[in-house]
Write a protein that holds these residues in place. Structure first.
Motif, PDB file in Angstrom:
ATOM      1  N   SER A 108       6.628 -70.092  11.755  1.00 15.10           N
ATOM      2  CA  SER A 108       7.773 -70.341  11.921  1.00 15.10           C
ATOM      3  C   SER A 108       7.817 -71.072  13.366  1.00 15.10           C
ATOM      4  O   SER A 108       8.578 -72.014  13.419  1.00 15.10           O
ATOM      5  CB  SER A 108       8.489 -69.038  12.236  1.00 15.10           C
ATOM      6  N   PHE A 163      17.401 -68.300  18.498  1.00 13.73           N
ATOM      7  CA  PHE A 163      18.142 -68.835  17.708  1.00 13.73           C
ATOM      8  C   PHE A 163      19.485 -69.713  18.090  1.00 13.73           C
ATOM      9  O   PHE A 163      19.463 -70.593  17.371  1.00 13.73           O
ATOM     10  CB  PHE A 163      19.154 -67.493  17.168  1.00 13.73           C
ATOM     11  N   MET A 195      22.782 -67.987   8.318  1.00 11.90           N
ATOM     12  CA  MET A 195      21.550 -67.715   9.214  1.00 11.90           C
ATOM     13  C   MET A 195      22.095 -66.735  10.293  1.00 11.90           C
ATOM     14  O   MET A 195      21.429 -65.897  10.778  1.00 11.90           O
ATOM     15  CB  MET A 195      21.456 -69.188  10.042  1.00 11.90           C
ATOM     16  N   PHE A 238      15.028 -70.416   9.447  1.00  8.35           N
ATOM     17  CA  PHE A 238      15.979 -69.629   9.361  1.00  8.35           C
ATOM     18  C   PHE A 238      16.618 -68.861   8.012  1.00  8.35           C
ATOM     19  O   PHE A 238      17.272 -68.034   8.077  1.00  8.35           O
ATOM     20  CB  PHE A 238      17.064 -70.416  10.307  1.00  8.35           C
ATOM     21  N   GLU A 257       5.194 -65.468  11.960  1.00  6.13           N
ATOM     22  CA  GLU A 257       5.677 -65.935  13.129  1.00  6.13           C
ATOM     23  C   GLU A 257       5.179 -67.259  13.609  1.00  6.13           C
ATOM     24  O   GLU A 257       5.867 -68.174  14.260  1.00  6.13           O
ATOM     25  CB  GLU A 257       5.600 -64.610  14.226  1.00  6.13           C
ATOM     26  N   ARG A 316      15.051 -63.251  21.375  1.00  4.34           N
ATOM     27  CA  ARG A 316      15.511 -63.738  19.979  1.00  4.34           C
ATOM     28  C   ARG A 316      16.733 -64.404  19.858  1.00  4.34           C
ATOM     29  O   ARG A 316      16.925 -65.485  19.046  1.00  4.34           O
ATOM     30  CB  ARG A 316      15.759 -62.380  19.018  1.00  4.34           C
ATOM     31  N   ARG A 328      21.649 -63.386   8.656  1.00  3.58           N
ATOM     32  CA  ARG A 328      20.320 -62.983   8.221  1.00  3.58           C
ATOM     33  C   ARG A 328      19.721 -62.686   9.372  1.00  3.58           C
ATOM     34  O   ARG A 328      18.856 -61.598   9.379  1.00  3.58           O
ATOM     35  CB  ARG A 328      19.670 -63.980   7.872  1.00  3.58           C
ATOM     36  N   HIS A 329      19.883 -63.324  10.728  1.00  3.53           N
ATOM     37  CA  HIS A 329      19.270 -62.680  11.800  1.00  3.53           C
ATOM     38  C   HIS A 329      19.942 -61.807  12.698  1.00  3.53           C
ATOM     39  O   HIS A 329      19.560 -61.700  13.822  1.00  3.53           O
ATOM     40  CB  HIS A 329      18.747 -63.909  12.719  1.00  3.53           C
ATOM     41  N   LYS A 330      21.108 -61.407  12.257  1.00  2.00           N
ATOM     42  CA  LYS A 330      21.903 -60.296  13.077  1.00  2.00           C
ATOM     43  C   LYS A 330      22.281 -60.600  14.462  1.00  2.00           C
ATOM     44  O   LYS A 330      22.191 -59.930  15.262  1.00  2.00           O
ATOM     45  CB  LYS A 330      21.159 -59.148  12.988  1.00  2.00           C
ATOM     46  N   ASP A 365      11.413 -66.304   5.101  1.00  2.39           N
ATOM     47  CA  ASP A 365      10.435 -65.258   5.624  1.00  2.39           C
ATOM     48  C   ASP A 365       9.422 -65.910   5.911  1.00  2.39           C
ATOM     49  O   ASP A 365       8.288 -66.045   4.841  1.00  2.39           O
ATOM     50  CB  ASP A 365      10.336 -63.922   4.962  1.00  2.39           C
TER      51      ASP A 365
END
Length: 351
Positions: A229, A182, A292, A220, A226, A178, A295-297, A223
């Motif tokens: 995306s 990113f 971003m 990004f 996958e 991940r 949102r994606h931690k 939702d």
């Protein structure tokens, strides 16, 4: 521009058919440069190596280096009686850049350090193919191969650098960690921000840059399934690379080059570390970037530059300020009156 492109799920399976007409003869091999992360994977078994072909596994844990290119070229030239039929790069930006550089240096004399710059390559490269397994760098479409040299991080920028063939198979990007997904995707997003706000902007680069930005924001900030995306980020990478091919990048990339040269920071991560502090140059882009991140931690490393010596900071600043076209694109022809070494050092110390 890349003259031949194949896109689609499973299109990697066409590689053997694509390469066959390009084979000179049985003793002129295809050389496959492959990210070592695939050593025990099915992908390695799917590579259509025949005759005298060679698969070389290469770690992508460090930025590609001119010395590494020179060693690979010597190894290839000393291993065969005939020149290779082609070089195929399979991996992320590191492997794609290595493949482009090796293809150039097979036919051009001397060290790859001699060709770091703009339009210094005299002879066409041998046939070379790019197959990205990460999306974001734009290396699959760009006319540069960015290398770390003994004095600077700088690309071999030429019309001979561009791949002759690219295969875009979104299935190859499945399973990417991940953080890496990113950081590499943000390379594309930052390409778009810098291109669209640059002084080099033109209708060609704008059209590609706007589409790439739209796709990045979908990937990004929304939702998406996958599979969708992966497909959209692969196309964002392509369009983002096309945008900067006809314009340039800017402040974040210049500073990232300095960071990578001194600390070996991976390119995508380096761009993120720098970009978070560039509100003065790209306010809207930085705001979206931080959305971003949240949102994606993603937690960016802290205190990266706090233990650097003055000498190391000065080197980072020097490398960054040598990227004249990037500064011209960002700030105009009089860029040296708008930014100073002290300004850059201040940004680095925030990282």
């Amino acid at each position: 521009m890349v003259p031949r492109v194949v896109y689609g799920k499973g299109s990697f399976g066409q590689l053997g058919e694509i390469l066959m007409p390009k084979r000179q003869h049985a003793e002129a091999p295809m050389i496959f440069l492959v990210d070592a992360v695939f050593e025990d994977s099915q992908l390695l078994q799917r590579i259509p190596a025949i005759f005298e072909d060679q698969i070389i596994l290469i770690s992508a844990s460090e930025e590609p280096k001119t010395a590494q290119v020179d060693v690979l070229v010597d190894k290839i030239l000393n291993s065969y009686e005939y020149l290779p039929s082609g070089i195929i790069g399979i991996g992320g930006g590191t492997l794609l850049d290595l493949a482009k550089a090796v293809a150039i240096m097979i036919t051009n004399p001397g060290s790859s350090t001699q060709y770091q710059g703009w339009d210094l390559v005299g002879k066409p490269a041998i046939y070379h193919v790019g197959i990205p397994t990460l999306s974001g760098t734009g290396a699959e479409v760009s006319r540069t191969t960015v290398l770390m040299g003994p004095e600077r991080k700088l690309g071999i920028n030429s019309d001979h650098t561009t791949f002759d063939q690219v295969i875009l198979d979104p299935e190859l990007t499945a399973g990417v960690p991940r953080d890496q997904w990113f950081y590499t995707g943000m390379d594309c997003f930052i390409h778009c921000v810098e291109s669209l706000q640059g002084t080099y902007l033109n209708a060609f680069s704008q059209s590609y840059g706007e589409k790439a930005m739209e796709l990045c924001e979908e990937v990004f900030l929304k939702d998406l399934p996958e599979e969708e995306s992966r497909e959209k980020l692969m196309m964002a990478s392509w369009h983002g690379g096309m945008s900067i091919a006809y314009s340039q990048v800017g402040v974040a990339h210049a500073l990232s080059y300095g960071l990578s040269f001194v600390m070996g920071t991976p390119h995508g991560l380096g761009n993120c570390l720098v970009f978070q502090h560039l509100e003065a140059f790209y306010p809207e882009g930085v705001r979206n970037f931080k959305k971003m991140l949240q949102r994606h931690k993603i937690q960016l490393p802290q205190g990266v530059c706090q233990d650097l010596s003055e000498s190391e900071l000065d080197t980072m600043v020097r490398v960054a300020m040598e990227m004249t076209p990037l500064w011209e694109n960002a700030l105009g022809e009089n860029w040296e009156s708008r930014i100073s070494a002290a300004d850059l050092k201040e940004i680095y110390l925030k990282i």
